[in-house]
Motif scaffolding. Sequence first.
Motif, PDB file in Angstrom:
ATOM      1  N   LYS A 177      13.349 -49.925  25.915  1.00  0.00           N
ATOM      2  CA  LYS A 177      12.776 -50.909  26.826  1.00  0.00           C
ATOM      3  C   LYS A 177      13.109 -50.571  28.277  1.00  0.00           C
ATOM      4  CE  LYS A 177      12.593 -55.889  27.712  1.00  0.00           C
ATOM      5  NZ  LYS A 177      13.112 -57.234  27.303  1.00  0.00           N
ATOM      6  N   ARG A 178      14.334 -50.117  28.519  1.00  0.00           N
ATOM      7  CA  ARG A 178      14.774 -49.775  29.879  1.00  0.00           C
ATOM      8  C   ARG A 178      13.909 -48.676  30.477  1.00  0.00           C
ATOM      9  NH1 ARG A 178      15.629 -47.965  34.067  1.00  0.00           N
ATOM     10  NH2 ARG A 178      17.543 -47.835  35.323  1.00  0.00           N
ATOM     11  N   PHE A 179      13.452 -47.716  29.659  1.00  0.00           N
ATOM     12  CA  PHE A 179      12.703 -46.576  30.181  1.00  0.00           C
ATOM     13  C   PHE A 179      11.253 -46.528  29.703  1.00  0.00           C
ATOM     14  CE2 PHE A 179      17.067 -45.089  30.791  1.00  0.00           C
ATOM     15  CZ  PHE A 179      16.997 -44.658  32.109  1.00  0.00           C
ATOM     16  N   GLY A 180      10.741 -47.636  29.207  1.00  0.00           N
ATOM     17  CA  GLY A 180       9.329 -47.707  28.848  1.00  0.00           C
ATOM     18  C   GLY A 180       8.929 -46.798  27.694  1.00  0.00           C
ATOM     19  N   VAL A 181       9.816 -46.673  26.713  1.00  0.00           N
ATOM     20  CA  VAL A 181       9.533 -45.834  25.551  1.00  0.00           C
ATOM     21  C   VAL A 181       9.071 -46.712  24.390  1.00  0.00           C
ATOM     22  CG1 VAL A 181      10.502 -44.211  23.871  1.00  0.00           C
ATOM     23  CG2 VAL A 181      11.285 -44.160  26.250  1.00  0.00           C
ATOM     24  N   GLN A 182       7.968 -46.344  23.754  1.00  0.00           N
ATOM     25  CA  GLN A 182       7.490 -47.055  22.572  1.00  0.00           C
ATOM     26  C   GLN A 182       7.945 -46.315  21.317  1.00  0.00           C
ATOM     27  OE1 GLN A 182       3.294 -47.829  22.535  1.00  0.00           O
ATOM     28  NE2 GLN A 182       3.359 -49.076  24.390  1.00  0.00           N
ATOM     29  N   ILE A 183       8.639 -47.017  20.431  1.00  0.00           N
ATOM     30  CA  ILE A 183       8.974 -46.444  19.127  1.00  0.00           C
ATOM     31  C   ILE A 183       7.740 -46.592  18.240  1.00  0.00           C
ATOM     32  CG2 ILE A 183      10.455 -46.590  17.099  1.00  0.00           C
ATOM     33  CD1 ILE A 183      12.650 -47.726  18.885  1.00  0.00           C
ATOM     34  N   ILE A 184       7.167 -45.473  17.818  1.00  0.00           N
ATOM     35  CA  ILE A 184       5.889 -45.512  17.100  1.00  0.00           C
ATOM     36  C   ILE A 184       6.017 -45.133  15.625  1.00  0.00           C
ATOM     37  CG2 ILE A 184       4.489 -45.136  19.166  1.00  0.00           C
ATOM     38  CD1 ILE A 184       4.318 -42.162  18.373  1.00  0.00           C
ATOM     39  N   GLY A 185       7.240 -44.870  15.169  1.00  0.00           N
ATOM     40  CA  GLY A 185       7.416 -44.548  13.756  1.00  0.00           C
ATOM     41  C   GLY A 185       8.686 -43.757  13.542  1.00  0.00           C
ATOM     42  N   GLY A 186       8.794 -43.204  12.328  1.00  0.00           N
ATOM     43  CA  GLY A 186       9.970 -42.417  12.005  1.00  0.00           C
ATOM     44  C   GLY A 186      10.157 -42.316  10.508  1.00  0.00           C
ATOM     45  N   ASP A 187      11.424 -42.208  10.096  1.00  0.00           N
ATOM     46  CA  ASP A 187      11.725 -42.038   8.679  1.00  0.00           C
ATOM     47  C   ASP A 187      13.096 -42.638   8.394  1.00  0.00           C
ATOM     48  OD1 ASP A 187      11.160 -40.743   6.029  1.00  0.00           O
ATOM     49  OD2 ASP A 187      13.038 -39.732   6.518  1.00  0.00           O
ATOM     50  N   LEU A 188      13.230 -43.257   7.235  1.00  0.00           N
ATOM     51  CA  LEU A 188      14.499 -43.842   6.814  1.00  0.00           C
ATOM     52  C   LEU A 188      14.799 -43.341   5.408  1.00  0.00           C
ATOM     53  CD1 LEU A 188      16.807 -45.839   7.451  1.00  0.00           C
ATOM     54  CD2 LEU A 188      15.400 -47.637   6.402  1.00  0.00           C
ATOM     55  N   SER A 189      15.986 -42.751   5.245  1.00  0.00           N
ATOM     56  CA  SER A 189      16.344 -42.228   3.931  1.00  0.00           C
ATOM     57  C   SER A 189      17.825 -42.432   3.657  1.00  0.00           C
ATOM     58  CB  SER A 189      16.004 -40.727   3.834  1.00  0.00           C
ATOM     59  OG  SER A 189      16.761 -39.991   4.781  1.00  0.00           O
ATOM     60  N   ALA A 190      18.207 -42.277   2.401  1.00  0.00           N
ATOM     61  CA  ALA A 190      19.613 -42.376   2.000  1.00  0.00           C
ATOM     62  C   ALA A 190      20.236 -40.989   2.031  1.00  0.00           C
ATOM     63  CB  ALA A 190      19.714 -42.973   0.607  1.00  0.00           C
ATOM     64  N   THR A 191      21.560 -40.959   2.195  1.00  0.00           N
ATOM     65  CA  THR A 191      22.279 -39.689   2.153  1.00  0.00           C
ATOM     66  C   THR A 191      23.665 -39.902   1.541  1.00  0.00           C
ATOM     67  OG1 THR A 191      23.149 -37.853   3.472  1.00  0.00           O
ATOM     68  CG2 THR A 191      23.176 -40.013   4.511  1.00  0.00           C
ATOM     69  N   ARG A 192      24.170 -38.875   0.859  1.00  0.00           N
ATOM     70  CA  ARG A 192      25.546 -38.898   0.371  1.00  0.00           C
ATOM     71  C   ARG A 192      26.497 -38.331   1.424  1.00  0.00           C
ATOM     72  NH1 ARG A 192      22.746 -37.172  -4.354  1.00  0.00           N
ATOM     73  NH2 ARG A 192      22.829 -38.727  -6.028  1.00  0.00           N
TER      74      ARG A 192
END
Length: 310
Positions: free
Chosen positions: A115-130
């Motif tokens: 928000k401070r620098f006008g960046v839009q989060i448009i997606g990504g990935d979420l996964s589990a890890t050991r």
Amino acid sequence: MKETEFGYIKWIQKHLKYRSDVIIGSGDDCAVIKLPDDNLLYATIDTIIEGIDFLSDTPAEKIGYKSVAVSLSDLAAMGGGFERRYALISVALPKKFRKPSFTHNLFKGMHRICKRFGVQIIGGDLSATRGHLTITSTLLAVRNKLAPATRSGVSVGDAILVTDRLGGSILGKHLSFMPRLEEAKILTERYKITSMIDISDGLLQDLRHILEAGKVGATLDEVSIPISQDAEKLSRQDRKSSLYHALTDGEDFELLFTAPLEEAMEIIKDKELKNTPISIIGLAQKPKGIRLCTRQGQITRLTPTGFRHF
């Protein structure tokens, strides 16, 4: 023989071939691609890992903040002034962090700096890890035809400058630094900046990248190097000099850049940059290597040490 981080990167670079629309590929803070409308697309990616870039008990919001801030610092090193900014974020979560009290605050930290620098989060990935908590941020930004600042371009006689004070970031700054996008925009729009990089691996090591690209050396002035209070504090704890910390500590994320000397003198007087101290710390010179002019006027040769992943 064990391969070094930079040796491996150079090996990869030898095998990369680019189309004509790739203006800058591997080897700088961002890749730059020419779009059909002649605007430029900047792309950068960074990964932070538990145990290396932050501790397991670091507050989630600070981890989230840093995960995006490191990539924003790369954008700053290319000149700032971007019209549109986007982020893709990948998070690999160990079981111990899979609870709302952590994940929600992690996102809040990301959202705060975006928000401070006008960046839009448009997606990504979420996964589990050991393994360890790992966050990768990819930032994309669009800029007009203004040429990017790069690591190459320094010439003999150019002044070497840095923003703010250096060293001791491990005591807290590495989690709360402010990417220098606004300062970079002013610098590149008003002045002839011949090279620029952000200090992520230490002043000496990142300066070496600039000097190697320009095939020049440098002499630094010990008296002019801005040393942070945290570097002074760390010096009292580990008995290493505060100058050593200012020269070699990683993750300051300040701008290191070069400009013709007459331009540099105007830069340090610029009133719009007064909130961020800027120091002239040395000059680019013909003999290769990095030297230090000590307080006593002696010239000593410096080894460009700093942080390396391996």
